[in-house]
Scaffold this active site. Structure first.
Site, PDB file in Angstrom:
ATOM      1  N   ASN A   9      40.492  33.754  33.283  1.00 53.08           N
ATOM      2  CA  ASN A   9      41.908  33.681  33.659  1.00 53.08           C
ATOM      3  C   ASN A   9      41.997  34.039  35.139  1.00 53.08           C
ATOM      4  O   ASN A   9      41.864  35.204  35.511  1.00 53.08           O
ATOM      5  CB  ASN A   9      42.715  34.667  32.800  1.00 53.08           C
ATOM      6  CG  ASN A   9      44.168  34.750  33.234  1.00 53.08           C
ATOM      7  OD1 ASN A   9      44.634  33.959  34.050  1.00 53.08           O
ATOM      8  ND2 ASN A   9      44.899  35.708  32.678  1.00 53.08           N
ATOM      9  N   LYS A  11      44.489  33.918  37.052  1.00 52.31           N
ATOM     10  CA  LYS A  11      45.804  34.469  37.437  1.00 52.31           C
ATOM     11  C   LYS A  11      46.302  33.780  38.721  1.00 52.31           C
ATOM     12  O   LYS A  11      45.984  32.617  38.947  1.00 52.31           O
ATOM     13  CB  LYS A  11      45.728  36.001  37.534  1.00 52.31           C
ATOM     14  CG  LYS A  11      45.154  36.613  36.239  1.00 52.31           C
ATOM     15  CD  LYS A  11      45.313  38.099  36.124  1.00 52.31           C
ATOM     16  CE  LYS A  11      44.704  38.575  34.803  1.00 52.31           C
ATOM     17  NZ  LYS A  11      44.869  40.011  34.573  1.00 52.31           N
ATOM     18  N   HIS A  94      50.393  36.314  27.406  1.00 55.97           N
ATOM     19  CA  HIS A  94      49.576  37.279  28.156  1.00 55.97           C
ATOM     20  C   HIS A  94      50.451  38.498  28.458  1.00 55.97           C
ATOM     21  O   HIS A  94      51.654  38.357  28.695  1.00 55.97           O
ATOM     22  CB  HIS A  94      49.064  36.640  29.453  1.00 55.97           C
ATOM     23  CG  HIS A  94      48.067  37.518  30.159  1.00 55.97           C
ATOM     24  ND1 HIS A  94      48.450  38.593  30.929  1.00 55.97           N
ATOM     25  CD2 HIS A  94      46.711  37.498  30.173  1.00 55.97           C
ATOM     26  CE1 HIS A  94      47.360  39.193  31.397  1.00 55.97           C
ATOM     27  NE2 HIS A  94      46.299  38.553  30.957  1.00 55.97           N
ATOM     28  N   GLU A  96      50.927  40.201  30.982  1.00 54.39           N
ATOM     29  CA  GLU A  96      51.687  40.126  32.241  1.00 54.39           C
ATOM     30  C   GLU A  96      52.928  39.259  32.062  1.00 54.39           C
ATOM     31  O   GLU A  96      53.979  39.519  32.649  1.00 54.39           O
ATOM     32  CB  GLU A  96      50.775  39.607  33.365  1.00 54.39           C
ATOM     33  CG  GLU A  96      49.768  40.684  33.767  1.00 54.39           C
ATOM     34  CD  GLU A  96      48.444  40.182  34.300  1.00 54.39           C
ATOM     35  OE1 GLU A  96      48.335  38.999  34.670  1.00 54.39           O
ATOM     36  OE2 GLU A  96      47.487  40.990  34.329  1.00 54.39           O
ATOM     37  N   GLU A 164      43.790  42.212  24.300  1.00 55.99           N
ATOM     38  CA  GLU A 164      43.695  42.775  25.649  1.00 55.99           C
ATOM     39  C   GLU A 164      44.533  44.044  25.716  1.00 55.99           C
ATOM     40  O   GLU A 164      45.759  43.969  25.924  1.00 55.99           O
ATOM     41  CB  GLU A 164      44.216  41.770  26.681  1.00 55.99           C
ATOM     42  CG  GLU A 164      43.437  40.468  26.726  1.00 55.99           C
ATOM     43  CD  GLU A 164      43.591  39.752  28.058  1.00 55.99           C
ATOM     44  OE1 GLU A 164      42.574  39.587  28.745  1.00 55.99           O
ATOM     45  OE2 GLU A 164      44.719  39.404  28.438  1.00 55.99           O
ATOM     46  N   GLY A 170      42.664  45.048  34.483  1.00 59.42           N
ATOM     47  CA  GLY A 170      42.651  45.229  35.932  1.00 59.42           C
ATOM     48  C   GLY A 170      42.539  46.683  36.359  1.00 59.42           C
ATOM     49  O   GLY A 170      42.768  47.012  37.518  1.00 59.42           O
ATOM     50  N   SER A 202      38.993  44.305  31.782  1.00 65.79           N
ATOM     51  CA  SER A 202      37.898  44.830  32.605  1.00 65.79           C
ATOM     52  C   SER A 202      36.516  44.521  32.037  1.00 65.79           C
ATOM     53  O   SER A 202      35.610  45.351  32.106  1.00 65.79           O
ATOM     54  CB  SER A 202      38.073  46.338  32.844  1.00 65.79           C
ATOM     55  OG  SER A 202      39.278  46.576  33.552  1.00 65.79           O
TER      56      SER A 202
HETATM   57  P1  13P Z   1      40.647  41.943  34.027  1.00 62.01           P
HETATM   58  O1  13P Z   1      39.371  41.348  33.488  1.00 62.01           O
HETATM   59  O2  13P Z   1      40.819  41.769  35.512  1.00 62.01           O
HETATM   60  O3  13P Z   1      40.868  43.343  33.550  1.00 62.01           O
HETATM   61  O4  13P Z   1      41.854  41.072  33.390  1.00 62.01           O
HETATM   62  C1  13P Z   1      41.872  40.843  32.036  1.00 62.01           C
HETATM   63  C2  13P Z   1      42.917  39.818  31.755  1.00 62.01           C
HETATM   64  O5  13P Z   1      44.102  40.082  31.857  1.00 62.01           O
HETATM   65  C3  13P Z   1      42.462  38.464  31.389  1.00 62.01           C
HETATM   66  O6  13P Z   1      43.520  37.718  30.894  1.00 62.01           O
END
Ligand code: 13P
Length: 240
Positions: A9, A11, A94, A96, A164, A170, A202
């Site tokens: 992903n 982003k 997701h 976010e 997640e 992150g 992560s």
């Molecule tokens: P990270 O791997 O940067 O923690 O992000 C995970 C994520 O949100 C993947 O969709």
């Protein structure tokens, strides 16, 4: 038997030029025959990335979609528009999107439904916040997020689930393999033995092997580490 799957992903990162380079590098990586792989670039870069991965084992995904088929939804992109571009996977809900853009369980379920109707593979993202984990609500939150889609027809195993934990995204904090496995096992009781369940939060080349060794972790949804083709390929090749 569930095939291992790793999805990157990206982003809202990179430029058109850098994402073309990243796609090219992922496509040129030596990826195990064992693993299914896909990348989710920013929406505007989908067609350029599609060009780079065409004919390779790397599949195409997006980070969201509209729950509506068409109409006056300024700024939105429908499921059929995604399939026209050669997209196969789409992230739905997701954390976010839930936290920053107010997506509700109902809206996420509508997105899963729209994706399935168009022949896409939805990747339903679920996970608890730090406060919810501290309050002992992890499984209740996950169950509520999954129950929102269970009333739809034939959702699983056509839909992939990504667990997640929000506190691990992150942050550099990862659930231990045992913590993640416990939640995956719980999700398994809801979605059945054939559904692919990915872990995200992560995941790095250094911890992927330990996570992917767990019985109910079928691969990963990777954020930051997916922005580097070498580490992404190492994560893909860490599957069982
Ligand atoms: P990270 O791997 O940067 O923690 O992000 C995970 C994520 O949100 C993947 O969709």
């Amino acid at each position: 038997m569930r095939a291992p799957l790793v999805i990157g992903n990206w982003k809202m990162n990179g430029s058109l030029a850098s994402n073309i380079e990243l796609a090219k590098a992922v496509a040129a990586s030596n990826l195990s025959d064992n693993v299914q792989v896909a990348v989710c670039p920013p929406m505007l870069h989908v067609s350029a990335v599609a060009e780079q991965i065409k004919g390779t084992k790397v599949g195409l995904g997006t980070q969201t979609l509209s729950e509506h088929d068409n109409g006056a939804y300024t700024g939105e992109i429908s499921a059929n528009m995604l399939t026209e571009m050669g997209v196969s996977y789409v992230l739905c809900g997701h954390s976010e999107r839930r936290a920053l853009f107010g997506e509700t369980d109902k809206q996420v379920a509508d997105k899963v439904k729209a994706a399935l109707a168009a022949g896409l593979t939805p990747v339903l993202c679920v996970g608890e916040t730090d406060a919810e984990r501290e309050a002992g609500e992890t499984l209740a939150v996950i169950e509520r997020q999954i129950r929102a889609v269970l009333d739809l027809q034939d959702v699983f195993p056509a839909t992939v689930v990504a667990y997640e934990p929000v506190w691990a995204i992150g942050t550099g904090k990862t659930a231990t393999a045992e913590q993640a496995q416990a939640v995956h096992l719980f999700i398994r009781t809801l979605v059945g033995s054939e559904t692919q369940i990915l872990y995200g939060g992560s995941v790095k080349a250094t911890n992927a092997g330990e996570l992917f060794a767990m019985a109910d972790i079928d691969g990963g949804l990777i954020g930051g580490a997916a922005l580097d083709a070498t580490s992404f390929a190492a994560i893909c090749n860490a599957v069982r």
